[in-house]
Every structure is written in C-alpha cells, then in structure tokens.
Design an enzyme around this catalytic site. Structure first.
Site, PDB file in Angstrom:
ATOM      1  N   GLY A   1       0.794  -1.221  -0.079  1.00  0.00           N
ATOM      2  CA  GLY A   1       0.072  -0.132  -0.161  1.00  0.00           C
ATOM      3  C   GLY A   1       0.849   1.277   0.076  1.00  0.00           C
ATOM      4  O   GLY A   1       1.750   1.325   0.903  1.00  0.00           O
TER       5      GLY A   1
ATOM      6  N   THR B   1       4.212   3.110   5.546  1.00  0.00           N
ATOM      7  CA  THR B   1       2.973   2.568   5.534  1.00  0.00           C
ATOM      8  C   THR B   1       2.156   3.471   6.435  1.00  0.00           C
ATOM      9  O   THR B   1       2.577   3.888   7.517  1.00  0.00           O
ATOM     10  CB  THR B   1       2.885   1.092   6.299  1.00  0.00           C
ATOM     11  OG1 THR B   1       1.525   0.506   6.442  1.00  0.00           O
ATOM     12  CG2 THR B   1       3.652   1.007   7.489  1.00  0.00           C
ATOM     13  N   ILE B   2       0.839   3.530   6.036  1.00  0.00           N
ATOM     14  CA  ILE B   2      -0.032   4.518   6.870  1.00  0.00           C
ATOM     15  C   ILE B   2      -0.390   3.577   8.099  1.00  0.00           C
ATOM     16  O   ILE B   2      -0.924   4.437   8.957  1.00  0.00           O
ATOM     17  CB  ILE B   2      -1.275   4.748   6.005  1.00  0.00           C
ATOM     18  CG1 ILE B   2      -2.249   3.614   5.484  1.00  0.00           C
ATOM     19  CG2 ILE B   2      -1.048   5.585   4.772  1.00  0.00           C
ATOM     20  CD1 ILE B   2      -3.396   3.914   5.037  1.00  0.00           C
ATOM     21  N   ASP B   3      -0.197   2.357   7.895  1.00  0.00           N
ATOM     22  CA  ASP B   3      -0.534   1.490   9.254  1.00  0.00           C
ATOM     23  C   ASP B   3       0.351   1.747  10.642  1.00  0.00           C
ATOM     24  O   ASP B   3      -0.128   1.589  11.633  1.00  0.00           O
ATOM     25  CB  ASP B   3      -0.773   0.076   8.931  1.00  0.00           C
ATOM     26  CG  ASP B   3      -1.539  -0.351   7.743  1.00  0.00           C
ATOM     27  OD1 ASP B   3      -2.196   0.438   7.351  1.00  0.00           O
ATOM     28  OD2 ASP B   3      -1.619  -1.275   7.209  1.00  0.00           O
TER      29      ASP B   3
ATOM     30  N   MET C   1      -8.669   2.873   7.921  1.00  0.00           N
ATOM     31  CA  MET C   1      -7.653   1.789   7.673  1.00  0.00           C
ATOM     32  C   MET C   1      -6.809   1.383   8.711  1.00  0.00           C
ATOM     33  O   MET C   1      -6.678   2.087   9.610  1.00  0.00           O
ATOM     34  CB  MET C   1      -6.987   2.132   6.276  1.00  0.00           C
ATOM     35  CG  MET C   1      -8.001   1.850   5.223  1.00  0.00           C
ATOM     36  SD  MET C   1      -6.713   2.227   3.677  1.00  0.00           S
ATOM     37  CE  MET C   1      -7.687   1.381   2.330  1.00  0.00           C
ATOM     38  N   GLY C   2      -5.727   0.437   8.489  1.00  0.00           N
ATOM     39  CA  GLY C   2      -4.898   0.006   9.574  1.00  0.00           C
ATOM     40  C   GLY C   2      -4.708  -1.315   9.852  1.00  0.00           C
ATOM     41  O   GLY C   2      -3.628  -1.706  10.546  1.00  0.00           O
ATOM     42  N   ARG C   3      -5.341  -2.339   8.972  1.00  0.00           N
ATOM     43  CA  ARG C   3      -5.391  -3.732   9.404  1.00  0.00           C
ATOM     44  C   ARG C   3      -5.487  -3.924  10.583  1.00  0.00           C
ATOM     45  O   ARG C   3      -6.297  -3.652  11.293  1.00  0.00           O
ATOM     46  CB  ARG C   3      -4.054  -4.127   8.613  1.00  0.00           C
ATOM     47  CG  ARG C   3      -4.050  -4.185   7.227  1.00  0.00           C
ATOM     48  CD  ARG C   3      -3.334  -5.345   6.621  1.00  0.00           C
ATOM     49  NE  ARG C   3      -3.529  -5.450   5.161  1.00  0.00           N
ATOM     50  CZ  ARG C   3      -2.503  -5.377   4.340  1.00  0.00           C
ATOM     51  NH1 ARG C   3      -1.286  -5.285   4.752  1.00  0.00           N
ATOM     52  NH2 ARG C   3      -2.628  -5.339   3.107  1.00  0.00           N
TER      53      ARG C   3
ATOM     54  N   GLU D   1     -10.696  -0.697  10.838  1.00  0.00           N
ATOM     55  CA  GLU D   1     -11.198  -1.513   9.718  1.00  0.00           C
ATOM     56  C   GLU D   1     -10.945  -2.927  10.225  1.00  0.00           C
ATOM     57  O   GLU D   1     -11.520  -4.092   9.761  1.00  0.00           O
ATOM     58  CB  GLU D   1     -10.542  -1.432   8.421  1.00  0.00           C
ATOM     59  CG  GLU D   1      -9.139  -1.767   8.477  1.00  0.00           C
ATOM     60  CD  GLU D   1      -8.469  -1.647   7.059  1.00  0.00           C
ATOM     61  OE1 GLU D   1      -9.073  -1.288   5.931  1.00  0.00           O
ATOM     62  OE2 GLU D   1      -7.069  -2.007   6.810  1.00  0.00           O
TER      63      GLU D   1
ATOM     64  N   ARG E   1      -4.553   7.867   1.943  1.00  0.00           N
ATOM     65  CA  ARG E   1      -3.291   7.903   1.263  1.00  0.00           C
ATOM     66  C   ARG E   1      -2.945   8.913   0.381  1.00  0.00           C
ATOM     67  O   ARG E   1      -2.078   9.057  -0.172  1.00  0.00           O
ATOM     68  CB  ARG E   1      -3.319   6.502   0.472  1.00  0.00           C
ATOM     69  CG  ARG E   1      -3.186   5.381   1.179  1.00  0.00           C
ATOM     70  CD  ARG E   1      -2.968   4.253   0.266  1.00  0.00           C
ATOM     71  NE  ARG E   1      -3.390   2.988   0.603  1.00  0.00           N
ATOM     72  CZ  ARG E   1      -3.566   1.853  -0.093  1.00  0.00           C
ATOM     73  NH1 ARG E   1      -3.541   1.989  -1.270  1.00  0.00           N
ATOM     74  NH2 ARG E   1      -3.685   0.610   0.511  1.00  0.00           N
TER      75      ARG E   1
HETATM   76  O1  F6P Z   1      -1.446  -1.599   4.514  1.00  0.00           O
HETATM   77  C1  F6P Z   1      -1.850  -0.441   3.991  1.00  0.00           C
HETATM   78  C2  F6P Z   1      -3.389  -0.489   3.753  1.00  0.00           C
HETATM   79  O2  F6P Z   1      -3.733   0.866   3.485  1.00  0.00           O
HETATM   80  C3  F6P Z   1      -4.337  -1.037   4.958  1.00  0.00           C
HETATM   81  O3  F6P Z   1      -4.505  -0.076   5.696  1.00  0.00           O
HETATM   82  C4  F6P Z   1      -5.191  -1.594   4.187  1.00  0.00           C
HETATM   83  O4  F6P Z   1      -6.138  -2.554   4.825  1.00  0.00           O
HETATM   84  C5  F6P Z   1      -4.729  -1.940   2.840  1.00  0.00           C
HETATM   85  O5  F6P Z   1      -3.547  -1.314   2.777  1.00  0.00           O
HETATM   86  C6  F6P Z   1      -5.783  -1.797   1.612  1.00  0.00           C
HETATM   87  O6  F6P Z   1      -4.923  -2.606   0.649  1.00  0.00           O
HETATM   88  P1  F6P Z   1      -5.475  -2.327  -0.924  1.00  0.00           P
HETATM   89  O7  F6P Z   1      -5.141  -1.070  -1.361  1.00  0.00           O
HETATM   90  O8  F6P Z   1      -4.809  -3.319  -1.658  1.00  0.00           O
HETATM   91  O9  F6P Z   1      -7.021  -2.447  -0.830  1.00  0.00           O
END
Ligand code: F6P
Length: 340
Positions: free
Chosen positions: A14, A128-130, A172-174, A221, A272
């Site tokens: 990401g 990473t934004i996470d 977001m953030g997994r 999320e 992002r």
């Molecule tokens: O790991 C960065 C991230 O933005 C997460 O926060 C998010 O779950 C994921 O990427 C989303 O990924 P994609 O762009 O593949 O949907």
C-alpha cells in the site's frame, strides 16, 4: 576502483504520501556520487518479470508533493511464488550494485528473504499508513494519513451534528489501531474501537444512549468480534483479507439495538492521498540520507529505522514477522482523558 553505483529501487504494498519525496532525495544523493538510479516498476513484480528503467531528473521533477508512487506498486509475494532466486538473478543480470526497497511489513519480509540470498546489498525503508512496522518509532506516510483523516472527518462533523445523527467512521490500518487512535486525537470522538482490544456493539449503544444522539465513533477496519460475524472473500498474496466495510456490519448491529441507523463513512484511500506533511517531508529526506549511508557501507539485510529523532539501521530479522501494535496502557490512558 569502486564500481559506479547502479542503485535499483522499488516500492511495494500500500502506498502513502512521502514515497516520491524519498525517491527524489535518493536520486539526487546517488547522482551526486556519480551513480545511476534504476526504477523498478510495480514492486517485486518488476524483478520477477523484469521491468526496470533508468530514472532521469525529468522523472523526479515536481514529485516531492505528489502522493502515490511514481514507480507503481504491487503485493507480489516472491517467496510464495518460489521466485527468490529468479529475483536475485535479475538483480545481478541488470547490473544493480544495490537494491533499495520501500514498503510495509510484507514488502520488507521479501526484502529480508532476498537479502539472505543476494550478493547485492539490500536496504529497506519503512513506509505504511498503518504504522505497524516493528523497530521504528514511525513509518513514512503515517503522519500525513493521520492529518488527512482528521481533516476529512472534521469537515463532515458539523453536518452530522446539525442532523443529530450518530456517525460511524471506518479507518484503515489492518490489525493495528495506530491510525484510528491518532485520528481520534483531533476529533473529540465519543467511541473508538481498535483491533487490539475487545469491545462490543453494546458498548457503542451505551455511549449513544448516554451522550447521543450525534455521537462520533471511529471504527478501525481490522476490528473483529464474534457478533460481527465478519467473513472475508478476498485475500492478497500474503494472505491478508480485504477488510474494507466492517463498519457496515457494526452499523447494522447498532441499528438493531439502538433503533436508529447511523451515518457511515469509510475513509479508505482518502488516507493515502494529498501532499506529505512537514513531518513526512522531514522523514523522507532523513530516510534517504540514512539509506545513502547504508549503501556507502555496503550494509545488507537492514532497515533504516527512525528512533529517538534520528535514523538507525536495524536488521530485517528483528523486523520481519513482528507487528507494532497499540499497547494496552496507552489505550487505557487515551480513554481516561480523551473520550467522555
Ligand atoms: O497496509 C496499508 C493499507 O492501506 C491497509 O491499511 C489496508 O487494509 C490495505 O492497505 C488496503 O489494501 P489495498 O489497497 O490492496 O486494498
């Protein structure tokens, strides 16, 4: 005489704001040493099916404030594909003298595997934004994403308050709640649900009944509780499920119990976008300088971390497979003074 530098660079996973600022600074630094920078397209994919091009000053002109990544990205799992040796051969075949890898945990895990096999040094940069990468205080792009989230949600709160709606916002953030927590700091949120800690929709309903109606709840999320019955239909090459949309399940459960359907917002890629803020601009050039030092020393298998206000090299072995999560004490302190 030392071989002239031919530094390959790739961005994986990401994206976030600040990658292009880093790339420009890296290019300028390498060029000043008389070297070349070779941009690898679309992350590790560009080293499996070689897609490389020499970067020119025109390629990195006016990119510092641009979000995304000018190199493209992918979530290519070279290890799972059994293609590590192929990547190593392509690194050597294209005459690279060093490889620089920017990305999140998954991308860095591949950097570690490639570094173990490659005679060409591999250096990684956390982005990473996470903000979930171990051994660094912060990752590139996190601060801007926080700012974007605060700006986006603060812009819609007045309308929501005017209508007297409960509002749920998915962030977001997994598996990590850093982004949600830091966005909450600017928003006087009434309720915050993070993946790291147990919670239930009843807790949310209680807050609504006590302080409502126009409550603001931030829902990471990655939250999963038995009552939400989240099932995932899409997974990436690293086995990560697509998490977007859990907030709709929260909303449905909330409506059943509170008798009112909340307004739902999913921040998604809003987080992002936009130009990197001052913090990430600073991090980008400091990471570039840290990377150049590592290249000069022919360091391999290390990540340029940000620790105590400066850069430091840490072995990828200490980073890979570990996640940086929100500590329970921190969240307890947050709740003590930041939510009513
Ligand atoms: O790991 C960065 C991230 O933005 C997460 O926060 C998010 O779950 C994921 O990427 C989303 O990924 P994609 O762009 O593949 O949907």
């Amino acid at each position: 005489m030392e071989k002239a530098w031919r530094v390959g660079v790739l961005t994986g996973g990401g994206d976030s704001s600040g990658i292009n600022a880093f790339l420009r600074a890296l290019c300028v630094g390498v060029w000043k040493r008389g070297g070349e920078v070779i941009g690898i397209r679309n992350g590790w994919k560009g080293l499996v099916e070689p897609d490389l091009q020499v970067l020119t000053p025109a390629d990195v002109l006016d990119v510092t404030l641009k979000p995304g990544t000018i190199l493209g990205t992918s979530r290519t799992n070279v290890v799972k594909m059994g293609a590590v040796n192929q990547v190593v051969q392509n690194i050597e075949g294209h005459g690279l003298t060093h490889l620089v890898v920017i990305g999140g945990g998954d991308t860095l895990s591949i950097a570690g595997a490639v570094a173990d096999e490659s005679p060409v040094p591999v250096v990684a940069v956390p982005q990473t934004i996470d903000n979930d990468i171990a051994e660094t205080d912060v990752s590139l792009g996190f601060s801007t994403a926080v700012q974007r989230g605060i700006e986006a949600v603060s812009g819609i709160i007045p309308s929501n308050r005017a209508h007297g709606n409960p509002m749920l916002v998915e962030v977001m953030g997994r598996a990590s709640g850093w982004l949600t927590l830091h966005i909450a700091l600017g928003l006087e949120a009434d309720f915050v649900a993070l993946p790291e800690f147990p919670w239930s929709v009843d807790d949310l309903v209680e807050v609504y009944e006590r302080t409502g109606p126009a409550i603001l709840a931030l829902i990471a999320e990655g939250v999963q509780t038995a009552e939400l019955q989240v099932t995932h239909s899409r997974f990436d090459a690293f086995g990560n499920p697509a998490l977007e949309g859990v907030v709709h399940r929260v909303a449905a459960r909330f409506a059943e119990r509170a008798g009112r359907y909340p307004r739902v917002q999913v921040l998604g890629y809003v987080l992002r976008g936009g130009p990197p803020n001052s913090f990430d601009l600073n991090l980008a050039w400091r990471f570039a300088v840290g990377t150049l030092h590592a290249l000069e020393e022919n360091v391999t298998g290390h990540m340029v971390a940000w620790r105590d206000g400066t850069t430091r090299l840490v072995p990828l072995g200490a980073v890979v497979g570990r996640e940086r999560l929100v500590p329970a004490e921190l969240f307890a302190d947050f709740r003590r003074v930041m939510v009513r």
